[in-house]
Write an enzyme that holds these catalytic residues in place. Structure first.
Site, PDB file in Angstrom:
ATOM      1  N   ARG A  95       3.286   1.925   7.157  1.00 39.82           N
ATOM      2  CA  ARG A  95       3.404   2.054   8.220  1.00 39.82           C
ATOM      3  C   ARG A  95       4.584   1.208   8.611  1.00 39.82           C
ATOM      4  O   ARG A  95       4.087  -0.367   8.178  1.00 39.82           O
ATOM      5  CB  ARG A  95       3.069   2.263   9.248  1.00 39.82           C
ATOM      6  CG  ARG A  95       1.587   2.409   9.145  1.00 39.82           C
ATOM      7  CD  ARG A  95       1.323   4.570   9.990  1.00 39.82           C
ATOM      8  NE  ARG A  95       0.720   5.214   8.734  1.00 39.82           N
ATOM      9  CZ  ARG A  95       0.992   6.668   9.389  1.00 39.82           C
ATOM     10  NH1 ARG A  95       2.143   6.768   9.417  1.00 39.82           N
ATOM     11  NH2 ARG A  95       0.630   7.760   8.605  1.00 39.82           N
ATOM     12  N   THR A 112       5.167  -6.436   0.211  1.00 42.50           N
ATOM     13  CA  THR A 112       5.686  -6.575  -1.249  1.00 42.50           C
ATOM     14  C   THR A 112       6.111  -4.941  -1.208  1.00 42.50           C
ATOM     15  O   THR A 112       5.632  -4.372  -0.770  1.00 42.50           O
ATOM     16  CB  THR A 112       4.372  -6.440  -2.344  1.00 42.50           C
ATOM     17  OG1 THR A 112       5.006  -6.025  -3.499  1.00 42.50           O
ATOM     18  CG2 THR A 112       3.315  -5.756  -2.073  1.00 42.50           C
ATOM     19  N   HIS A 113       7.647  -5.505  -1.844  1.00 39.00           N
ATOM     20  CA  HIS A 113       8.782  -3.651  -1.799  1.00 39.00           C
ATOM     21  C   HIS A 113       9.302  -3.955  -4.035  1.00 39.00           C
ATOM     22  O   HIS A 113       9.853  -4.683  -3.779  1.00 39.00           O
ATOM     23  CB  HIS A 113       9.158  -4.396  -1.112  1.00 39.00           C
ATOM     24  CG  HIS A 113      10.297  -3.106  -1.067  1.00 39.00           C
ATOM     25  ND1 HIS A 113      10.418  -1.727  -0.100  1.00 39.00           N
ATOM     26  CD2 HIS A 113      11.482  -3.182  -1.496  1.00 39.00           C
ATOM     27  CE1 HIS A 113      10.468  -0.997  -0.309  1.00 39.00           C
ATOM     28  NE2 HIS A 113      11.796  -1.004  -1.247  1.00 39.00           N
ATOM     29  N   ASP A 145       9.940  -9.295   9.693  1.00 38.72           N
ATOM     30  CA  ASP A 145      10.363  -9.066  10.878  1.00 38.72           C
ATOM     31  C   ASP A 145      10.922  -7.349  11.115  1.00 38.72           C
ATOM     32  O   ASP A 145       9.969  -6.444  10.842  1.00 38.72           O
ATOM     33  CB  ASP A 145      11.726  -9.228  10.847  1.00 38.72           C
ATOM     34  CG  ASP A 145      12.914  -9.192  10.104  1.00 38.72           C
ATOM     35  OD1 ASP A 145      12.862  -7.812   9.306  1.00 38.72           O
ATOM     36  OD2 ASP A 145      14.123  -9.117   9.345  1.00 38.72           O
ATOM     37  N   ASP A 149      11.810  -3.374   5.728  1.00 41.17           N
ATOM     38  CA  ASP A 149      12.383  -3.943   4.510  1.00 41.17           C
ATOM     39  C   ASP A 149      13.715  -4.638   4.817  1.00 41.17           C
ATOM     40  O   ASP A 149      14.378  -5.152   3.875  1.00 41.17           O
ATOM     41  CB  ASP A 149      12.096  -3.398   3.541  1.00 41.17           C
ATOM     42  CG  ASP A 149      11.693  -1.975   2.794  1.00 41.17           C
ATOM     43  OD1 ASP A 149      10.246  -2.223   3.083  1.00 41.17           O
ATOM     44  OD2 ASP A 149      11.647  -1.191   2.641  1.00 41.17           O
TER      45      ASP A 149
HETATM   46  C1  GRF Z   1       3.008  -0.774  -4.177  1.00 43.77           C
HETATM   47  O1  GRF Z   1       4.096  -1.133  -4.910  1.00 43.77           O
HETATM   48  C2  GRF Z   1       4.035  -1.679  -3.101  1.00 43.77           C
HETATM   49  O2  GRF Z   1       5.059  -2.528  -3.185  1.00 43.77           O
HETATM   50  C3  GRF Z   1       4.497   0.056  -2.241  1.00 43.77           C
HETATM   51  O3  GRF Z   1       3.315   0.747  -2.824  1.00 43.77           O
HETATM   52  C4  GRF Z   1       2.575   0.280  -3.716  1.00 43.77           C
HETATM   53  C5  GRF Z   1       0.966   0.006  -3.368  1.00 43.77           C
HETATM   54  O4  GRF Z   1       0.280  -0.094  -4.473  1.00 43.77           O
HETATM   55  N1  GRF Z   1       4.608  -0.546  -1.165  1.00 43.77           N
HETATM   56  P1  GRF Z   1      -1.454  -0.749  -4.496  1.00 43.77           P
HETATM   57  O5  GRF Z   1      -1.718  -0.526  -3.223  1.00 43.77           O
HETATM   58  O6  GRF Z   1      -1.837  -1.793  -3.624  1.00 43.77           O
HETATM   59  O7  GRF Z   1      -1.718  -0.306  -5.719  1.00 43.77           O
END
Ligand code: GRF
Length: 204
Positions: A95, A112-113, A145, A149
């Site tokens: 979200r 994390t992206h 922020d 992303d």
């Molecule tokens: C990760 O690769 C994250 O960067 C992305 O969705 C994935 C989530 O994986 N937005 P998990 O639920 O932690 O296994």
């Protein structure tokens, strides 16, 4: 000698929870504990992972706030704030968080992206990287922020895109990097070891 109390981390999830597993495993070594796992939907595997680890869970069901994104932000903010986190980690949380949430936790929210930002923002970063034909992609751990992303970069790591990669195989290798970098970045934030100079994050 007494050990200092571990820093408290709230983790937001939406799905599988492999990054949550990495945080749970690495936390003690980095001096933090996962104090709360909150999901925007019920029934996801990440909630089972949390429960199995004995961590408190909460569901703030986005669907139940249909159409009222600002209200969802505030309810989630209150749930997270109640656990008094030193850092908030978005670990596969799908979200977009608005000012009602982001403003409450300042530069203490980590995401994390699965791409090397600023390339391939959005929900289909791995698929988009393959379609574009890049030879390198990776993961970016960044502060959150109010844009998607977008916040200051904390850590990045690259993987090569193989000729035969599909979305699943590439994402799997990217996730292996995320599992290493995300706990490290969360620890830096939770321990107050990030100093911002505009967009540039200095890690101390
Ligand atoms: C990760 O690769 C994250 O960067 C992305 O969705 C994935 C989530 O994986 N937005 P998990 O639920 O932690 O296994």
């Amino acid at each position: 000698m007494n050990q200092p109390a571990p820093r408290r981390v709230a983790v937001l999830v939406s799905g599988h929870g492999s990054n949550l597993e990495a945080l749970l495993a690495a936390g003690p070594g980095y001096g933090f504990e996962v104090a709360l796992v909150a999901s925007d939907r019920p029934g996801v595997r990440a909630l089972e992972v949390a429960a199995a680890a004995g961590v408190a869970t909460a569901v703030v069901d986005f669907a139940a706030h249909a159409g009222d994104r600002a209200r969802f932000d505030l309810v989630l903010r209150d749930v997270v704030a109640a656990c008094r986190p030193d850092a908030v980690c978005l670990a596969g949380f799908m979200r977009i968080l608005g000012p009602g949430f982001v403003g409450a936790f300042g530069a203490r929210i980590v995401n994390t992206h699965p791409s090397l930002l600023p390339a391939f923002r959005g929900a289909h970063a791995v698929r988009d990287a393959i379609a574009y034909g890049v030879k390198l992609t990776g993961c970016t751990i960044h502060l959150v922020d109010e844009q998607v992303d977008h916040g200051p970069v904390l850590l990045q790591a690259a993987v090569e895109v193989g000729q035969d990669d599909d979305e699943a195989s590439l994402h799997e290798r990217i996730k292996a990097l995320e599992h290493r970098l995300l706990p490290e970045a969360v620890a830096l934030v939770a321990h107050g070891r990030v100093r911002l100079d505009g967009r540039r994050a200095h890690l101390t």
